[in-house]
Each structure stands twice: as C-alpha cells, then as structure tokens.
Design a protein around this motif. Structure first.
Motif, PDB file in Angstrom:
ATOM      1  N   THR A   9       0.859  -1.185   0.000  1.00  0.00           N
ATOM      2  CA  THR A   9       0.000   0.000   0.000  1.00  0.00           C
ATOM      3  C   THR A   9       0.899   1.240   0.000  1.00  0.00           C
ATOM      4  N   TYR A 174      -5.616   9.428   4.714  1.00  0.00           N
ATOM      5  CA  TYR A 174      -5.406   8.523   3.577  1.00  0.00           C
ATOM      6  C   TYR A 174      -4.173   7.654   3.820  1.00  0.00           C
ATOM      7  N   PRO A 180      -9.619   7.782  -0.017  1.00  0.00           N
ATOM      8  CA  PRO A 180      -9.280   9.154  -0.431  1.00  0.00           C
ATOM      9  C   PRO A 180     -10.512  10.048  -0.357  1.00  0.00           C
ATOM     10  N   ASP A 189      -4.163   7.862  -4.958  1.00  0.00           N
ATOM     11  CA  ASP A 189      -4.714   6.509  -4.972  1.00  0.00           C
ATOM     12  C   ASP A 189      -4.695   5.921  -6.379  1.00  0.00           C
TER      13      ASP A 189
END
Length: 262
Positions: A9, A174, A180, A189
């Motif tokens: 991520t 975020y 987002p 993103d």
C-alpha cells in the motif's frame, strides 16, 4: 517474510517512493506537509545515496528533492515504532547531508536549508498531535531561534488533536488507510493502482525482497556465530551451543577450530 507485491500500500516505502517520483504529487505533498508554496522541485539523483566514507554507514534517501530555492527535502514513511531509533536517525541524516554538501564545495554559510520529514503510521512522542516540528531554540529564551536552516518533522497518522488544517488531515487519514477524500488523495490513490500494475516495478520489488531476506539471514547467522564463540569461551558443550544457536555441530566445531577454542 516480506509482503507480496499485491499486498503493498502507500504505507510501504517501495510504493511511497515510487509515487513520490511523480513530480506534481511530491510537490503538492510537501506543500501540504509544510503549509508552504513551492514553485518547483527537482530530483538531483534518481536514487539518492550518501556514503561519505568507506567505513561509515551509508544511507539511501527514499525521497530526496530540491526546491527552486535550493532547500533540500527528505521524506520517508515510517512504520517502525522505535522512536528512539527514529530520532537518532534524523540526527545522522542531517550530519551526512551536511557533509555531502560540504564535500561538493559548499561553504558553511551557504549550506542549504534542509527538511527531514517522517510520516509515521503510529502515535509519536506519546502525544495526540498530528504534527511535531523541531528547530533549534535557545533553552534560556525560546524566542531566540538558532536559524541554522535545519528542520525535523514527525507527522502521525494517529493524531487526534485539532492541530492541523483540513487538507493535511485528509492526507494523513489517507496515509492511515482511509479512503481518499479529496482530489489530491484520489490522484495519489490512482497512482498507487498504476504502480501495482507496473511489471518492471513488481520485478524490482521481488528482487529487493529477496536481497532483504538474504541480508536478514546473514545477520541472524552472524549473531549465531558470535553467540557460539562466547559460549565456547565459557566451555559449553558443543551440543548445547548447537541447541541455543541453531548451528550444526560441524559449524560449531569449525568455529571453535578457527578461534582456537576447541
């Protein structure tokens, strides 16, 4: 075991630094973090590594950029909760950045302003703030700043206080794993999705993960070897040394012979 590429991520340094190679995103990130306007930024090197001496510990800067006024910014995602180590790391980073600049011919009075910024995914300094900015102040008179051009900043995605503006709060939320919530975080993103589909980055990450695992195994082996030497010095039987270190009997005997302990 390292995460698979699909599990990464924005919190993972590999993805974070790739996203920050997008000049527009990196510039806007700095502007939100510092609440300033930046005309332009540049990347002095594709991957900034500072290795001042052969016998010193080198550092690789995850995101290292200059702005149009020459200020240097180093930004990193931090998931480790070892604050003592992180605080000392900012000191080491600052020292090496300054030495690197001086070796390139800078005079002391012309040293660039520097910002070392850690975005932490945990509570920092046992407080509830989102943002902790450190500069050198006079202890006897806090109104006097040393003005040496250095700033160290720790941002926490777990902050609870009402201490930052809305855009920065949205950004940190975020980074903490929330969806987002504005155009900028939606852009980030989208870039993460693009990054996850870049096959060359997937291969790069897999190679890096293998190297990290090799280094971890090497470090464990070196600790076991050092422990074995100490145990043999204390005259522990080879069988017990093997039990405590996970080394084989043959390895321990070899260590003992090399160090004149058997």
């Amino acid at each position: 075991m390292a995460k698979s590429y699909d599990e990464l991520t924005i919190q993972d340094n590999f993805i974070f630094q790739k996203i920050m190679r997008n000049k527009r995103i990196c510039k806007q990130t700095l502007e939100r973090l510092l609440n300033i306007d930046i005309k332009d930024i540049s990347y002095p090197e594709e991957e900034k590594t500072i290795d001042v001496r052969l016998d010193s510990k080198s550092i690789r800067m995850d995101v290292y950029v200059n702005d149009d006024k020459g200020a240097i910014y180093n930004i990193e995602m931090q998931t480790s909760k070892d604050m003592e180590e992180l605080v000392k790391r900012t000191r080491y980073y600052q020292a090496l950045i300054d030495i690197d600049l001086l070796e390139k011919g800078q005079d002391y009075e012309n040293l660039n302003n520097t910002f070392i910024i850690f975005i932490c995914t945990f509570e920092v300094f046992s407080g509830k703030l989102h943002k902790y900015t450190f500069r050198n102040l006079c202890m006897e008179n806090h109104g006097i700043e040393l003005e040496d051009g250095t700033t160290k900043m720790f941002l926490s995605t777990k902050g609870e206080a009402d201490d930052i503006a809305g855009p920065l709060k949205i950004f940190l939320d975020y980074m903490d794993g929330h969806a987002p919530a504005d155009d900028f975080t939606k852009e980030i993103d989208s870039e993460v999705v693009v990054a996850k589909n870049r096959e060359e980055w997937r291969r790069e990450y897999m190679t890096l993960a293998l190297e990290i695992e090799k280094e971890k195994k090497k470090a464990v082996e070196e600790r076991n070897f050092a422990a074995a030497i100490e145990m043999l010095k204390d005259n522990l039987p080879v069988e017990k040394v093997a039990k405590y270190t996970s080394l084989t009997i043959d390895q321990i005997k070899e260590i003992g012979k090399k160090n004149a302990l058997l």
